[in-house]
Scaffold this motif. Structure first.
Motif, PDB file in Angstrom:
ATOM      1  N   ASN A 253       0.473   5.516   1.697  1.00 27.13           N
ATOM      2  CA  ASN A 253      -0.344   4.414   2.190  1.00 27.13           C
ATOM      3  C   ASN A 253      -1.766   4.929   2.395  1.00 27.13           C
ATOM      4  OD1 ASN A 253      -1.587   2.336   3.507  1.00 27.13           O
ATOM      5  ND2 ASN A 253      -0.061   2.143   5.108  1.00 27.13           N
ATOM      6  N   TRP A 254      -2.716   4.407   1.630  1.00 24.61           N
ATOM      7  CA  TRP A 254      -4.101   4.867   1.671  1.00 24.61           C
ATOM      8  C   TRP A 254      -4.961   4.048   2.635  1.00 24.61           C
ATOM      9  CZ3 TRP A 254      -5.048   9.310  -0.834  1.00 24.61           C
ATOM     10  CH2 TRP A 254      -4.154   9.686  -1.828  1.00 24.61           C
ATOM     11  N   VAL A 255      -4.443   2.986   3.207  1.00 15.80           N
ATOM     12  CA  VAL A 255      -5.231   2.086   4.041  1.00 15.80           C
ATOM     13  C   VAL A 255      -5.370   2.644   5.453  1.00 15.80           C
ATOM     14  CG1 VAL A 255      -5.335  -0.245   5.014  1.00 15.80           C
ATOM     15  CG2 VAL A 255      -4.534   0.098   2.671  1.00 15.80           C
TER      16      VAL A 255
ATOM     17  N   ASP B 271     -11.715   3.384  -1.292  1.00 14.49           N
ATOM     18  CA  ASP B 271     -12.429   4.508  -1.890  1.00 14.49           C
ATOM     19  C   ASP B 271     -13.547   5.051  -1.005  1.00 14.49           C
ATOM     20  OD1 ASP B 271     -13.529   1.849  -2.762  1.00 14.49           O
ATOM     21  OD2 ASP B 271     -15.147   3.140  -3.490  1.00 14.49           O
ATOM     22  N   LEU B 272     -13.934   4.315   0.038  1.00 15.19           N
ATOM     23  CA  LEU B 272     -14.985   4.772   0.951  1.00 15.19           C
ATOM     24  C   LEU B 272     -14.444   5.571   2.134  1.00 15.19           C
ATOM     25  CD1 LEU B 272     -17.311   1.643   0.996  1.00 15.19           C
ATOM     26  CD2 LEU B 272     -17.474   3.714  -0.414  1.00 15.19           C
ATOM     27  N   ILE B 273     -13.126   5.631   2.270  1.00 14.20           N
ATOM     28  CA  ILE B 273     -12.500   6.407   3.340  1.00 14.20           C
ATOM     29  C   ILE B 273     -12.609   7.886   2.969  1.00 14.20           C
ATOM     30  CG2 ILE B 273     -10.357   6.889   4.587  1.00 14.20           C
ATOM     31  CD1 ILE B 273      -9.555   3.961   3.949  1.00 14.20           C
TER      32      ILE B 273
ATOM     33  N   GLN C 188     -10.839  10.017  -0.002  1.00  6.50           N
ATOM     34  CA  GLN C 188     -10.078   9.128  -0.875  1.00  6.50           C
ATOM     35  C   GLN C 188     -10.899   8.567  -2.022  1.00  6.50           C
ATOM     36  OE1 GLN C 188      -7.511   6.416   1.176  1.00  6.50           O
ATOM     37  NE2 GLN C 188      -7.166   7.862   2.806  1.00  6.50           N
ATOM     38  N   GLY C 189     -12.148   8.844  -2.086  1.00  6.44           N
ATOM     39  CA  GLY C 189     -13.011   8.361  -3.159  1.00  6.44           C
ATOM     40  C   GLY C 189     -13.415   9.524  -4.029  1.00  6.44           C
TER      41      GLY C 189
ATOM     42  N   ALA D  11     -14.624   5.893  -6.208  1.00 11.31           N
ATOM     43  CA  ALA D  11     -13.856   4.873  -6.922  1.00 11.31           C
ATOM     44  C   ALA D  11     -13.452   5.341  -8.309  1.00 11.31           C
ATOM     45  CB  ALA D  11     -14.657   3.579  -7.009  1.00 11.31           C
ATOM     46  N   ALA D  12     -14.340   6.058  -8.994  1.00 11.89           N
ATOM     47  CA  ALA D  12     -14.048   6.506 -10.366  1.00 11.89           C
ATOM     48  C   ALA D  12     -12.792   7.371 -10.435  1.00 11.89           C
ATOM     49  CB  ALA D  12     -15.245   7.256 -10.935  1.00 11.89           C
ATOM     50  N   ALA D  13     -12.460   8.066  -9.347  1.00 11.96           N
ATOM     51  CA  ALA D  13     -11.264   8.912  -9.324  1.00 11.96           C
ATOM     52  C   ALA D  13      -9.979   8.090  -9.388  1.00 11.96           C
ATOM     53  CB  ALA D  13     -11.270   9.791  -8.074  1.00 11.96           C
ATOM     54  N   TRP D  14     -10.078   6.799  -9.094  1.00 10.84           N
ATOM     55  CA  TRP D  14      -8.921   5.915  -9.116  1.00 10.84           C
ATOM     56  C   TRP D  14      -8.732   5.262 -10.485  1.00 10.84           C
ATOM     57  CZ3 TRP D  14      -5.936   4.206  -4.700  1.00 10.84           C
ATOM     58  CH2 TRP D  14      -6.278   4.847  -3.503  1.00 10.84           C
ATOM     59  N   GLY D  15      -9.609   5.519 -11.418  1.00 11.14           N
ATOM     60  CA  GLY D  15      -9.572   4.865 -12.719  1.00 11.14           C
ATOM     61  C   GLY D  15      -8.240   5.009 -13.440  1.00 11.14           C
TER      62      GLY D  15
END
Length: 152
Positions: free
Chosen positions: A7-9, A69-71, A74-75, A77-81
């Motif tokens: 859980n990333w939230v 991705d701002l936590i 956890q970023g 965003a590009a790492a989540w691609g």
């Protein structure tokens, strides 16, 4: 929101309300003209913990979201691609087809089915493989098409 069983939230249980109980809980953002959010402690309107987030639409569609991705750590965003992501939450609504979850990668927004409006908690999920070049990893709750409140 989770991928690979994690859980990333942040503050997913709505336990931290650093700005007070009439603004978005810590780590969350509310948007939409006229939208309100409040801590809801009414028994039966949350599944875990001691509260839910109550999002109310007033005039225009509204959102309660978190940019995962701002936590820290956890970023970006590009790492989540191109990664599969699942977002699920217990949602309560009294009007059908007004409350749903979403995942937004900055290019495409993917939605869950709507809550049926039966006044009970329903576990909604949305899953997507993010685009190859996401500009954000946002998950949240949307209340649209008519004024009402949903608990999340």
């Amino acid at each position: 929101m989770h991928g690979v069983g994690y859980n990333w939230v942040f503050n997913w249980g709505a336990e931290i309300w650093g700005g007070g109980t009439a603004v978005a809980p810590t780590g969350w953002t509310v948007s939409g003209a006229g939208a309100t959010v409040a801590k809801n402690t009414t028994a039966g309107q949350f599944k875990y913990g001691a509260a839910s987030m109550a999002l109310t639409r007033v005039g225009t569609d509204c959102f309660l979201y978190q940019d995962v991705d701002l936590i820290s750590d956890q970023g970006p965003a590009a790492a989540w691609g191109s990664r599969p992501v699942i977002y699920g939450a217990w949602v309560r609504a009294t009007v059908a087809s007004r409350a749903r979850l979403f995942i937004d990668d900055g290019v495409t927004t993917t939605y869950s089915s709507y809550h049926t409006g039966g006044s009970s908690l329903e576990f909604l999920t949305v899953s997507v493989t993010l685009g190859a070049s996401p500009t954000r990893v946002r998950g949240g709750l949307q209340v649209d098409t008519g004024n009402t409140t949903a608990q999340f």
